[in-house]
Design a protein around this motif. Structure first.
Motif: not given
Length: 281
Positions: A122, A124, A149, A188-190, A213, A217
């Motif tokens: 996440l 990227q 993160c 971070s995260g969609p 999610v 995590r």
């Protein structure tokens, strides 16, 4: 252990000293994290205040770094002096990289991802930054900080993993982002939790996606906790609680906005730990 590793890496032949000591040091394998400290900064004794009490044979080590060491020095002393010169240069380096010019040099390395990228999906491939967990030498090795993160990782290379964290200090990465705020990455995260989890757009679907999610995590935090030495037989909740949060600080003070965010994150984590304890029971 860390002291012995540094001494083992300090071997070198006489030919290694044909160029400047700093050039030789920076070109040695395992020292890719370091940037070149400007000679004017090193020669200004004000910048080195207090280091004479932390480094044995301080004057001779400084002469070795600045290539002013007397050629008549006994060969058997050169190896031990090189260890002290490494220590002295590392402590000077920690002070240099929090100056305006030092930050600019480290920024170039950060943009090229010279310190590696975050292993979490996440994040990227977010570039990492070196950070020390203490400013005292020979206590902790260098870690790599991810601004997405907000976690830290150990370098993949054993050569980089043996670098003393005090050579980068506890303030560098957070000060860099305060000076260059446009470089702060999104967390971070969609972008769409419901889409990422495959649920519907209803409130129930969003809640379910959020749980997935949060669970992912939590599993990631548990993996970090096990890596830090939590026993494999420990419960999931116990492992989550033993996974220490990394708290960004600048010169010992918490970064205000990050501290505020971390209080919210820890409240969410505590709720997840309660759920994990119920599962374990």
């Amino acid at each position: 252990m860390l002291r012995r590793t540094v001494e083992e890496l300090s071997t070198g032949s006489d030919s290694d000293y044909s160029n400047s000591w700093i050039s030789w040091f920076l070109s040695s394998k395992g020292n890719e994290y370091f940037c070149e400290v400007e000679e004017d900064y090193i020669l200004d004794r004000f910048n080195l205040t207090g280091l004479n009490t932390e480094v044995a044979n301080y004057s001779q080590a400084l002469d070795l770094i600045t290539d002013n060491l007397d050629d008549e020095i006994q060969d058997e002393l050169r190896g031990s002096l090189d260890v002290q010169a490494r220590l002295l240069y590392g402590l000077i380096h920690a002070r240099w990289i929090v100056t305006a010019r030092g930050l600019a040099k480290m920024l170039e390395k950060y943009k090229k991802a010279d310190f590696g990228r975050c292993p979490r999906v996440l994040c990227q491939s977010q570039p990492l930054l070196p950070v020390g967990l203490t400013d005292i030498p020979y206590e902790k090795s260098v870690k790599l900080y991810c601004a997405r993160c907000e976690d830290i990782y150990s370098p993949k290379s054993s050569r980089h993993g043996s670098i003393d964290g005090a050579y980068f200090g506890t303030s560098f990465p957070h000060l860099l982002f305060l000076v260059y705020p446009h470089l702060i990455p999104p967390k971070s995260g969609p972008p769409d939790v419901s889409a990422a989890s495959g649920s519907t757009s209803t409130s129930g679907g969003r809640e379910e996606g959020g749980k997935r999610v949060a669970g992912r995590r939590a599993r990631e935090e548990v993996d970090v906790g096990v890596a830090e030495g939590v026993g494999e037989g420990a419960s999931t909740a116990a492992a989550a609680m033993k996974a220490d949060r990394y708290r960004p600080k600048i010169f010992g003070f918490h970064v205000h906005e990050i501290a505020k965010l971390q209080r919210w994150q820890e409240a969410v984590r505590d709720k997840q730990v309660v759920k994990l304890e119920e599962i374990d029971v």
